[in-house]
Design an enzyme around this catalytic site. Sequence first.
Site, short mmCIF file in Angstrom:
data_model
loop_
_atom_site.label_atom_id
_atom_site.label_comp_id
_atom_site.label_asym_id
_atom_site.label_seq_id
_atom_site.Cartn_x
_atom_site.Cartn_y
_atom_site.Cartn_z
NE ARG A 15 37.96 6.59 69.98
CZ ARG A 15 37.50 5.56 69.29
NH1 ARG A 15 36.43 5.71 68.54
NH2 ARG A 15 38.08 4.39 69.38
CG ASP A 42 31.35 8.46 68.82
OD1 ASP A 42 30.53 9.02 68.08
OD2 ASP A 42 31.23 7.27 69.16
P1 AMP Z 1 30.34 2.49 68.34
O1 AMP Z 1 29.14 2.94 67.57
O2 AMP Z 1 30.57 1.01 68.31
O3 AMP Z 1 31.55 3.24 67.95
O4 AMP Z 1 30.05 2.79 69.89
C1 AMP Z 1 29.52 4.01 70.37
C2 AMP Z 1 29.66 4.06 71.87
O5 AMP Z 1 28.98 2.99 72.49
C3 AMP Z 1 31.08 4.01 72.38
O6 AMP Z 1 31.15 4.81 73.53
C4 AMP Z 1 31.25 2.56 72.72
O7 AMP Z 1 32.25 2.33 73.67
C5 AMP Z 1 29.88 2.22 73.26
N1 AMP Z 1 29.53 0.80 73.12
C6 AMP Z 1 29.20 0.14 71.98
N2 AMP Z 1 28.92 -1.14 72.24
C7 AMP Z 1 29.09 -1.31 73.58
C8 AMP Z 1 28.97 -2.42 74.46
N3 AMP Z 1 28.59 -3.63 74.04
N4 AMP Z 1 29.24 -2.21 75.77
C9 AMP Z 1 29.60 -1.01 76.21
N5 AMP Z 1 29.73 0.07 75.45
C10 AMP Z 1 29.48 -0.06 74.14
MG MG Z 2 33.07 4.03 68.30
#
Ligand code: AMP
Ligand code: MG
Length: 505
Positions: free
Chosen positions: A192, A265
């Site tokens: 990313r 990201d």
């Molecule tokens: P996203 O918005 O889903 O792309 O996630 C943003 C960040 O939060 C990334 O670093 C993901 O790995 C982390 N993340 C989202 N949901 C979870 C979860 N349930 N457990 C651990 N990390 C999470």
């Molecule tokens: Mg993400």
Amino acid sequence: MNMVQDFMPEMDLAETDLGLVWRNSFAQLGTDFYTALAPRPLNAPYWVGRSDAVAHELGLQPSWFESRDVLEAFSGNRAIAGTQPLASVYSGHQFGVWAGQLGDGRAHLLGETASGYEVQLKGSGLTPYSRMGDGRAVLRSSIREFLCSEAMHGLGIPTSRALCVIGSDEPVRREEIETAAVVTRAAPSFIRFGHFEHFSALEQTAQLKTLADYVVDRFYPACRESGKFAGNPYAALLELVSERTARLIAQWQAVGFCHGVMNTDNMSILGLTIDYGPFQFLDAFDPGHICNHSDHQGRYAYNKQPNIAYWNLYCLGRALLPLIGEQELALAALESYKTVFPAELGARMRAKLGLLDEQPADLALIESVFQLLASGRADYTIFWRRLSHWVAGQANADAPRNDDPVRDLFLDRAAVDTWLLQYLERLANTGYGIASGLMLKTNPKFVLRNHLGEQAIRLAKLKDFSGVHTLQRLLEAPFDEHPGFDSYADFPPDWASTIEISCSS
Ligand code: AMP
Ligand code: MG
């Protein structure tokens, strides 16, 4: 003499397991880039959805899914020989604000198969980058990611793919208690913009260069040849990523796709759609539509996506600056976005209109159709599909002309009549038959509307996965008519507007 090496000098000696030969080139970047760790086991896993098409891409037969070992392996319960599971580290800007270190908080990269696809589990347990999260993903969001990945591919839009979704009765706490699932995703790379921002922010220029060289050598080798940036491969990389991103966003806009969380990201260095969360395909055309209920400012509204993508590219450019050297070169590389995006959007819109050539007045025609759709809040997908059939009808001189299917989408009949007249004039030299042929292959009949996903999810929560399978079949071939399934191409029901999709996943 080693026969294997003699016959296949280019190939690493990799192990085969479950019919897959693995390499792990990302792992070879070194431990500054990731933490090696195994996925967490998932209790009593069961199949929710599987893609034979993605299995085929990986060189596998559909019968491959019948093996219990495959189910256990892709739920994280059985190690796969030859893989080197890891969670990668990245940082990023979330909702316009520097968020610092993020990383794969619930994903494990298994490695890369001989097909060239990296394979990643999502929802596979805690990692050092989980922060406050639980490392899991819920069934609801996993089904949405699975279906939308394959839907986007069906639409011809660059995307990560989804091999399968595996469910479990393991409880997961979100706004309410839900159950866990793991999606297996595949893409040439999951790198990313945020990976670059990470090393740049830490002023780790050596690692930044390692990462950039890896991406250039694997995916953008032309950067080393390009004369344009005086032999500066990193400026050339920024330009090519800008171009790919521009083309991607043009496709999103043309099909009416809202990503919902365009944080840096979640931006692929390969210009793929990745990280499906609160996405939505537009129902009624509202340019300012906000699909993510966590996006209170509307930063990621449909009509903001093109500018946000540029903002994200600017962040990437800033991150690459220590390698590019001169700011002017970085800015020049970013300029390509400003020419490629409008050109590509114009081309996509002309295809939607069935226009084979380009004329100066087309911009006004495209502008006016967007205005018509916006003021009438017409259903975006249905409008384009009906228009395609309407043009097909013009090809048949014997049939009486019937404008009603298109006109009925608008209250202001005079406005639509005026527009249709202009449009018919423009179409005259293309030929209706040719135009409608192009339109029916450009304007899908089926998109993954929120309410369709929701219906399939409700059934899946009762362990009936037929809704997932039906949608998958329709969305894999969204331009086909699929007789008997017209209800899936119909207007959304009233309750669709009450569906709230947020970052909670
Ligand atoms: P996203 O918005 O889903 O792309 O996630 C943003 C960040 O939060 C990334 O670093 C993901 O790995 C982390 N993340 C989202 N949901 C979870 C979860 N349930 N457990 C651990 N990390 C999470
Ligand atoms: Mg993400």
